[in-house]
Design an enzyme around this catalytic site. Structure first.
Site, PDB file in Angstrom:
ATOM      1  N   GLU A   1       6.471  -7.817   1.088  1.00 26.06           N
ATOM      2  CA  GLU A   1       5.581  -7.440   2.181  1.00 26.06           C
ATOM      3  C   GLU A   1       6.363  -7.565   3.499  1.00 26.06           C
ATOM      4  OE1 GLU A   1       2.178  -6.692   1.929  1.00 26.06           O
ATOM      5  OE2 GLU A   1       2.121  -6.956  -0.234  1.00 26.06           O
TER       6      GLU A   1
ATOM      7  N   LYS B   1      -6.151 -12.986  -3.579  1.00 25.96           N
ATOM      8  CA  LYS B   1      -6.704 -12.306  -4.765  1.00 25.96           C
ATOM      9  C   LYS B   1      -7.517 -13.294  -5.611  1.00 25.96           C
ATOM     10  CE  LYS B   1      -2.786  -9.138  -4.773  1.00 25.96           C
ATOM     11  NZ  LYS B   1      -1.414  -8.911  -5.237  1.00 25.96           N
TER      12      LYS B   1
ATOM     13  N   GLY C   1       2.004  -0.626  -6.249  1.00 28.09           N
ATOM     14  CA  GLY C   1       2.598   0.704  -6.372  1.00 28.09           C
ATOM     15  C   GLY C   1       1.571   1.792  -6.097  1.00 28.09           C
TER      16      GLY C   1
ATOM     17  N   THR D   1       1.806   4.092   1.343  1.00 25.16           N
ATOM     18  CA  THR D   1       1.981   4.423  -0.073  1.00 25.16           C
ATOM     19  C   THR D   1       0.640   4.656  -0.762  1.00 25.16           C
ATOM     20  OG1 THR D   1       3.834   2.910   0.025  1.00 25.16           O
ATOM     21  CG2 THR D   1       3.127   3.594  -2.155  1.00 25.16           C
TER      22      THR D   1
HETATM   23  N1  HSE Z   1       2.927  -7.663  -2.661  1.00 26.26           N
HETATM   24  C1  HSE Z   1       2.020  -7.647  -3.749  1.00 26.26           C
HETATM   25  C2  HSE Z   1       2.776  -7.941  -5.032  1.00 26.26           C
HETATM   26  C3  HSE Z   1       1.281  -6.358  -3.912  1.00 26.26           C
HETATM   27  O1  HSE Z   1       3.985  -8.105  -5.012  1.00 26.26           O
HETATM   28  O2  HSE Z   1       2.148  -8.047  -6.055  1.00 26.26           O
HETATM   29  C4  HSE Z   1       0.172  -6.233  -2.909  1.00 26.26           C
HETATM   30  O3  HSE Z   1      -0.762  -7.234  -3.054  1.00 26.26           O
END
Ligand code: HSE
Length: 428
Positions: free
Chosen positions: A192, A207, A304, A14
């Site tokens: 995921e 993060k 996204g 994506t």
């Molecule tokens: N899977 C993550 C989320 C996005 O739902 O925020 C990628 O880090």
């Protein structure tokens, strides 16, 4: 006449496709803004035959990302494959070794190997940029590194996993249990490939580890984080939190203290009327506090195609403009290696447990809390038909260690029917 800036893109999912689209559709805009013609030279992905809805025939194809990273006709290696180790790590090392700058969205790789990669980049005179790794389209790394560079950062907080926020807000709005909404999220393609990364708090933890490194000048330390996912949050927790004026969020909080680096990613109660409490669906929010700026709140799409590709291109444009900065905002050997510190500041806690419905059960629990110095603020027992009585307790401010002592003592009684859920009530 400037030379073109040539990209090699590894990973055509994506985000990779989103980057190709922006490079093509905004070619003139990017040229005007950076003064460079940004081109794609070569790409790499696992399956060349897959229809990705875009024509890739103008670009050289490499089936091996390491070979792509080593090509001498690229200037920037754009790593969008993911994975903490394996091809992503090998190819990023290869790119740095062979003199390429790197732009990546790979939070897991940087949370685990960020310090080593930052050192390698510096040795080779190269740059690693990773805006897309944290909070999707929100330029939070840029805000910390640049706009807030004059501040001592005192605290960073955030909701940084959109999937968890979608699950929690959907449970509340539709009154549905966790398992049903988890399945919905799966059907919508939000989760995921390994859902534990989302609902176990790992993705958001990666993060937070990256934001901590930049905010507090420390080496990324994912292993030192207190981590807990949302799997045990029930619709009853959500309803009861709402009854008391709170919402449950998978919240990351990091601060540098005299005892070390405090980092936690866990479900917390936040006031319903606070910006974090108001955050709906898959949106992310990062709150940064600094000694001069006080508090800023950044909000936007956390995942996204468009938002993540937007963040990748922000990094590419900075490199095109010649803007160069160490990976975590200061040289790698100036990143402190701090011990992990557990949160010591007292906070109120929400406790939910099932008690065996027999005389003296509640008294035993109250006694255990009292013995650990934990004072009860509010308590409710809900009506029930089974032998296990649902009990909800809100404590006065207490330390996590006092609470843990009480929770451990509860486990060895004969009155607990279901292990207590303990959630911190965070002041935000
Ligand atoms: N899977 C993550 C989320 C996005 O739902 O925020 C990628 O880090």
């Amino acid at each position: 006449m400037t030379t073109p800036l040539r990209l090699g893109i590894a990973g055509l999912g994506t985000v990779g496709v989103g980057v190709v689209r922006i490079v093509r559709t905004h070619a003139a805009l990017l040229q005007a803004r950076t003064g460079r013609d940004i081109q794609i030279t070569a790409v790499s992905a696992r399956d060349q035959s897959r229809d990705r809805g875009i024509n890739l025939s103008h670009y050289a194809w490499e089936s091996d990302p390491v070979a792509l990273a080593k090509r001498d006709d690229i200037d920037i290696y754009v790593e969008l494959m993911g994975g903490a180790d394996g091809p992503a790590l090998d190819s990023v090392r290869a790119a740095l070794e062979t003199g390429k700058d790197v732009v990546t969205a790979n939070k897991a790789m940087l949370a685990m190997h960020g310090h080593e990669l930052a050192k390698l980049a510096e040795e080779k005179g190269r740059i690693i940029r990773f805006e897309a790794a944290v909070a999707g389209g929100i330029p939070v790394i840029k805000a910390l590194n640049e706009g807030l560079a004059g501040n001592e950062i005192t605290r960073v907080m955030g909701v940084m996993n959109g999937t968890c926020n979608y699950i929690l807000t959907r449970m509340e709005s539709a009154g549905l249990p966790y398992a049903t909404v988890f399945q919905e999220a799966n059907d919508l393609g939000y989760l995921e490939a390994d859902p534990t990364l989302d609902v176990g708090g790992i993705d958001a933890g990666h993060k937070l580890a990256l934001l901590s490194a930049i905010a507090f000048g420390t080496r990324p330390d994912f292993s030192g984080m207190e981590l807990e996912g949302i799997e045990r949050i029930s619709i009853d927790d959500i309803r009861q939190a709402a009854d008391m004026g709170y919402r449950i969020k998978l919240l990351g909080v990091a601060q540098r203290t005299g005892r070390g680096l405090e980092q936690r990613m866990q479900p917390c109660l936040v006031p319903m009327e606070s910006p974090l409490g108001q955050l709906e669906g898959g949106t992310n929010m990062v709150v940064i506090e600094g000694d001069a700026v006080e508090q800023i709140v950044l909000r936007g799409p956390g995942a996204g195609q468009g938002p993540t590709a937007s963040a990748v291109m922000g990094d590419v444009c900075d490199l095109a403009r010649g803007f160069r900065m160490p990976t975590f905002g200061r040289p790698a050997d100036m990143l402190d290696e701090l011990p992990a510190a557990m949160s010591s500041l007292p906070a109120p806690y929400y406790l939910r447990m099932g008690l065996i419905d027999k005389p003296g059960a509640l008294a035993k629990i109250a006694m255990i809390l009292g013995n650990s110095g934990v004072s009860i603020d509010r308590m409710r027992q809900y009506s029930h038909s089974a032998t296990s009585a649902p009990v909800l307790i809100v404590t006065h401010k207490t330390t996590r260690s006092a609470l843990d002592e009480a929770l451990a003592a509860m486990e060895s009684t004969d009155v607990i029917a279901s292990a207590p859920v303990a959630l911190r009530i965070e002041s935000v």
